[in-house]
Write a protein that holds these residues in place. Structure first.
Motif, PDB file in Angstrom:
ATOM      1  N   SER A 175     -62.141 -17.532 -90.584  1.00 34.45           N
ATOM      2  CA  SER A 175     -63.496 -18.037 -89.787  1.00 34.45           C
ATOM      3  C   SER A 175     -63.045 -18.469 -88.354  1.00 34.45           C
ATOM      4  CB  SER A 175     -64.117 -19.312 -90.691  1.00 34.45           C
ATOM      5  OG  SER A 175     -63.019 -20.439 -90.868  1.00 34.45           O
ATOM      6  N   SER A 176     -63.923 -18.579 -87.701  1.00 38.63           N
ATOM      7  CA  SER A 176     -63.385 -18.834 -86.408  1.00 38.63           C
ATOM      8  C   SER A 176     -64.210 -20.348 -85.853  1.00 38.63           C
ATOM      9  CB  SER A 176     -64.012 -18.005 -85.269  1.00 38.63           C
ATOM     10  OG  SER A 176     -65.552 -17.891 -85.423  1.00 38.63           O
ATOM     11  N   SER A 177     -63.802 -21.024 -84.735  1.00 37.03           N
ATOM     12  CA  SER A 177     -64.323 -22.213 -84.335  1.00 37.03           C
ATOM     13  C   SER A 177     -63.865 -22.455 -83.173  1.00 37.03           C
ATOM     14  CB  SER A 177     -63.522 -23.504 -85.296  1.00 37.03           C
ATOM     15  OG  SER A 177     -62.489 -23.580 -85.202  1.00 37.03           O
ATOM     16  N   MET A 178     -64.495 -23.530 -82.305  1.00 30.64           N
ATOM     17  CA  MET A 178     -63.971 -23.885 -80.959  1.00 30.64           C
ATOM     18  C   MET A 178     -63.377 -25.294 -80.997  1.00 30.64           C
ATOM     19  SD  MET A 178     -64.697 -21.467 -78.782  1.00 30.64           S
ATOM     20  CE  MET A 178     -64.597 -22.528 -77.360  1.00 30.64           C
ATOM     21  N   SER A 179     -62.280 -25.501 -80.524  1.00 33.87           N
ATOM     22  CA  SER A 179     -61.636 -26.802 -80.277  1.00 33.87           C
ATOM     23  C   SER A 179     -60.923 -27.106 -79.119  1.00 33.87           C
ATOM     24  CB  SER A 179     -60.572 -26.856 -81.654  1.00 33.87           C
ATOM     25  OG  SER A 179     -59.634 -27.884 -81.572  1.00 33.87           O
ATOM     26  N   TYR A 183     -61.020 -20.980 -78.530  1.00 32.55           N
ATOM     27  CA  TYR A 183     -61.353 -20.147 -79.505  1.00 32.55           C
ATOM     28  C   TYR A 183     -60.420 -20.143 -80.578  1.00 32.55           C
ATOM     29  CZ  TYR A 183     -63.527 -16.375 -82.180  1.00 32.55           C
ATOM     30  OH  TYR A 183     -63.931 -15.661 -83.350  1.00 32.55           O
ATOM     31  N   CYS A 184     -60.478 -20.635 -81.824  1.00 34.80           N
ATOM     32  CA  CYS A 184     -59.534 -20.511 -82.594  1.00 34.80           C
ATOM     33  C   CYS A 184     -60.137 -19.712 -84.007  1.00 34.80           C
ATOM     34  CB  CYS A 184     -59.272 -22.027 -83.244  1.00 34.80           C
ATOM     35  SG  CYS A 184     -58.697 -23.107 -81.805  1.00 34.80           S
ATOM     36  N   TRP A 185     -59.318 -19.045 -84.620  1.00 35.96           N
ATOM     37  CA  TRP A 185     -59.311 -18.274 -85.761  1.00 35.96           C
ATOM     38  C   TRP A 185     -58.319 -18.839 -86.765  1.00 35.96           C
ATOM     39  CZ3 TRP A 185     -63.253 -14.601 -86.786  1.00 35.96           C
ATOM     40  CH2 TRP A 185     -63.015 -14.122 -87.865  1.00 35.96           C
ATOM     41  N   ASP A 186     -58.938 -19.143 -88.154  1.00 36.92           N
ATOM     42  CA  ASP A 186     -58.217 -19.495 -89.007  1.00 36.92           C
ATOM     43  C   ASP A 186     -58.452 -18.531 -90.250  1.00 36.92           C
ATOM     44  OD1 ASP A 186     -56.597 -20.694 -90.826  1.00 36.92           O
ATOM     45  OD2 ASP A 186     -58.121 -22.147 -91.281  1.00 36.92           O
TER      46      ASP A 186
END
Length: 214
Positions: A175-179, A183-186
């Motif tokens: 899943s991806s997210s903004m931090s 842009y981060c992908w875990d």
């Protein structure tokens, strides 16, 4: 009595019409079935004629060919030179063991050369190395006896990289997210290795990530 007969005439006429219509429908069905059978028979005859034509063409080509057999296969892989050994064999129908010389025309990396074949047990064979990352074409074989030269087309096209080296498909799961504006992908990376062709493969001891791009 006459009145009853007159009243029965329309009914009898209707019955006769129904019988005629039924017979016409039955005849149409039979005609349709006959047309289907005829089309099927014509198709089978056409396929047979085409098959005979192909067989005749194949036999004519086989009779006209200088060769009774020809083949090639990949041999051992040399990791140091990044090359693979190619084993080739051609068997002419007629030749003189003392006078006939055979050569393969090899086109590799845009350059053409001749590879000499050696007579072994009734066949001419050659063993030479090809770069694993270079496509190669062997279009023909040449037989020479003094001033006489005969040529037979082979049409061999080789791509060792595609035929020998394993292919890799990569998949990214997660899943991806903004931090903090990033842009981060875990997730996890899944790599699937598969064999694209036949031949000896170098032993795979591990995989290493060469570059990570943000």
């Amino acid at each position: 009595m006459k009145a009853k007969f007159l009243r029965a005439v329309p009914i009898l006429s209707l019955l006769v019409c129904l019988i005629c219509l039924w017979q016409v429908a039955a005849l149409k069905k039979q005609v349709t079935q006959l047309q289907t059978n005829l089309s099927s028979q014509i198709s089978r005859v056409d396929s047979s004629v085409q098959g005979i034509s192909s067989q005749v063409y194949y036999q004519l080509e086989k009779e006209a060919s200088l060769l009774s057999d020809s083949s090639y296969e990949y041999g051992s892989f040399d990791e140091a030179s990044q090359s693979v050994l190619l084993d080739c064999s051609v068997t002419p129908k007629e030749f003189s063991p003392e006078n006939t010389q055979a050569f393969l025309v090899v086109v590799e990396g845009g350059e053409s050369r001749e590879e000499a074949l050696t007579l072994e047990n009734g066949s001419f064979t050659a063993h030479f190395s090809l770069s694993i990352f270079s496509d190669c074409e062997i279009p023909r074989v040449i037989f020479r006896e003094g001033d006489i030269q005969r040529t037979e087309a082979l049409g061999w096209y080789l791509s060792p990289r595609q035929e020998l080296l394993p292919g890799i498909d990569a998949y990214l799961h997660g899943s991806s997210s903004m931090s903090d504006g990033l842009y981060c992908w875990d997730g996890t990376v899944e790599l699937n290795l598969y064999v694209q062709g036949k031949g000896p493969l170098p032993e795979i001891q591990g995989l290493r990530l060469l570059e990570l791009v943000d």
